[in-house]
Design a protein around this motif. Structure first.
Motif, short mmCIF file in Angstrom:
data_model
loop_
_atom_site.label_atom_id
_atom_site.label_comp_id
_atom_site.label_asym_id
_atom_site.label_seq_id
_atom_site.Cartn_x
_atom_site.Cartn_y
_atom_site.Cartn_z
N LEU A 166 0.82 -1.21 0.00
CA LEU A 166 0.00 0.00 0.00
C LEU A 166 0.85 1.27 0.00
O LEU A 166 0.68 2.15 0.83
CB LEU A 166 -0.94 0.01 1.22
CG LEU A 166 -2.08 -1.02 1.24
CD1 LEU A 166 -2.91 -0.86 2.52
CD2 LEU A 166 -2.98 -0.88 0.03
N GLY A 167 1.80 1.36 -0.93
CA GLY A 167 2.50 2.63 -1.14
C GLY A 167 1.58 3.54 -1.94
O GLY A 167 0.50 3.12 -2.35
N ASP A 168 2.00 4.80 -2.17
CA ASP A 168 1.09 5.68 -2.93
C ASP A 168 0.88 5.19 -4.36
O ASP A 168 -0.20 5.34 -4.92
CB ASP A 168 1.55 7.15 -2.90
CG ASP A 168 3.05 7.31 -2.87
OD1 ASP A 168 3.52 8.22 -2.20
OD2 ASP A 168 3.74 6.52 -3.51
N CYS A 169 1.92 4.52 -4.90
CA CYS A 169 1.79 3.96 -6.26
C CYS A 169 0.75 2.85 -6.28
O CYS A 169 -0.10 2.79 -7.17
CB CYS A 169 3.14 3.42 -6.70
SG CYS A 169 3.97 2.46 -5.43
N ASP A 179 4.54 -1.51 2.74
CA ASP A 179 4.92 -0.39 1.89
C ASP A 179 5.18 -0.85 0.46
O ASP A 179 5.26 -2.04 0.18
CB ASP A 179 6.19 0.24 2.50
CG ASP A 179 6.52 1.58 1.88
OD1 ASP A 179 5.66 2.14 1.19
OD2 ASP A 179 7.65 2.05 2.10
N CYS A 180 5.34 0.13 -0.39
CA CYS A 180 5.77 -0.09 -1.78
C CYS A 180 7.05 -0.91 -1.77
O CYS A 180 7.94 -0.69 -0.95
CB CYS A 180 6.03 1.27 -2.41
SG CYS A 180 7.08 1.27 -3.85
N MET A 181 7.15 -1.88 -2.70
CA MET A 181 8.36 -2.70 -2.71
C MET A 181 9.34 -2.24 -3.78
O MET A 181 10.37 -2.87 -4.02
CB MET A 181 7.99 -4.17 -2.92
CG MET A 181 7.02 -4.40 -4.06
SD MET A 181 6.60 -6.14 -4.22
CE MET A 181 8.07 -6.70 -5.06
N GLY A 182 9.02 -1.10 -4.45
CA GLY A 182 9.95 -0.54 -5.42
C GLY A 182 9.66 -0.90 -6.86
O GLY A 182 10.35 -0.46 -7.77
N CYS A 208 7.00 -0.03 -8.82
CA CYS A 208 5.78 0.77 -8.92
C CYS A 208 5.02 0.53 -10.23
O CYS A 208 3.80 0.64 -10.27
CB CYS A 208 6.11 2.24 -8.77
SG CYS A 208 7.10 2.56 -7.31
#
Lengths: 193, 121
Positions: B35-38, B69-72, B74
């Motif tokens: 659940l990152g912003d991306c 978090d986002c795992m990179g 995106c």
């Protein structure tokens, strides 16, 4: 983002990433003032001052996974295009409070959207973090505080999908009543008064 | 009358105690929604909602759903990591409501990795 509730989820996730164990979310709507205000407050590690000064810049981030940070700059842009503003207050080691205001009737204001789905993702996705959701419409208020709920539920886990499903149903009814102005909604902590 | 009263909670507690009795022990599978912003912009909240619905329906006490978090990666959001005890974690990419239901049913319940949706295949 197509809903303000998605911004809420995003900003709350920022707080959790900053090590918060409690996140308070407030939505306040005023018909008389034609304002809608979102506030997300966490007790995480806080934002460095140089980052606060540059929240409009999507190329500023505290992340290490990538070099762009979109979330806060998107919220800032969303509020400013609706005759609103964003305020970032942060104390290192104490936490951060982000407040974004909008003209409620502005044609470009995204709908609030599904705040229950946002709370669901937060509460179930982070079982060890407490969340307090307050929604106020013209003086009427709804409060859901997971700290209180967990105490009342005793041995039951709030993050169990079956338990949460019933909480979510009750929350949808309460928020529906709040939006229509048809029923008073008392804060949960007054429930046994 | 407030909607979420103490009475409501007592009722919820009574109704769910029996189901909860089956939900003891450590999770043997964890599904992580990034659940990152991306991810959120790409629909990760919908994915999480659909997944939680499946978990509730399945009555599988050993399956845990968490947010991370986002795992990179995106460009392939929404990404979901599935870990089942005894196997390597599998990252699924470009999930939506229907795809995550399929992943849950086939990977979690039947043990089949859905290669066509795996990231970096």
């Amino acid at each position: 983002m197509r809903e303000l509730s998605l911004h809420i989820l995003d900003i709350a996730e920022n707080g959790i990433r900053a090590g918060a164990d409690r996140v308070a979310i407030r939505v306040e709507e005023s018909s008389a003032g034609d304002r809608l205000t979102l506030c997300v407050e966490d007790n995480g590690s806080g934002l460095p001052e140089d980052k606060i000064a540059r929240i409009d810049d999507p190329f500023v981030t505290t992340r290490t996974t990538r070099r762009v940070g979109l979330g806060l700059s998107l919220l800032a842009a969303a509020s400013r295009r609706c005759e609103g503003d964003i305020r970032v207050e942060s104390i290192r080691g104490k936490g951060t409070r982000i407040t974004a205001a909008f003209r409620r009737s502005h044609i470009d204001r995204a709908p609030l959207g599904d705040v229950v789905a946002t709370m669901e993702a937060l509460v179930l996705g982070h079982p060890h973090i407490d969340f307090c959701y307050t929604h106020r419409v013209d003086g009427e208020e709804f409060v859901m505080d997971t700290h209180d709920l967990k105490k009342e539920l005793g041995g039951l886990s709030l993050s169990d999908p079956l338990v949460w499903r019933r909480i979510a149903e009750a929350m949808r009814r309460a928020l529906g009543a709040l939006a229509s102005g048809s029923a008073p909604s008392l804060p949960l902590e007054d429930a046994d008064a | 009358m407030p909607e979420l009263t103490l009475e409501d909670l007592k009722r919820i507690k009574a109704k769910t105690t029996a189901a909860m009795a089956l939900r003891l022990g450590h999770p043997r599978a964890t599904i992580t929604v990034h659940l990152g912003d991306c991810g959120i912009s790409a629909g990760a909240r919908d994915v999480m909602q659909a997944l939680l619905g499946e978990v509730a329906e399945s009555r599988r006490p050993d399956v845990q759903v968490l947010a991370a978090d986002c795992m990179g990666n995106c460009a392939s959001e929404p990404n979901v990591t599935v870990w089942v005890e005894g196997s390597e974690p599998v990252v699924y990419q470009k999930m939506d409501r229907d795809k995550i239901k399929e992943v849950f049913r086939r990977h979690l319940l039947e043990g089949e990795v859905l290669r066509e949706h795996v990231l970096g295949r």
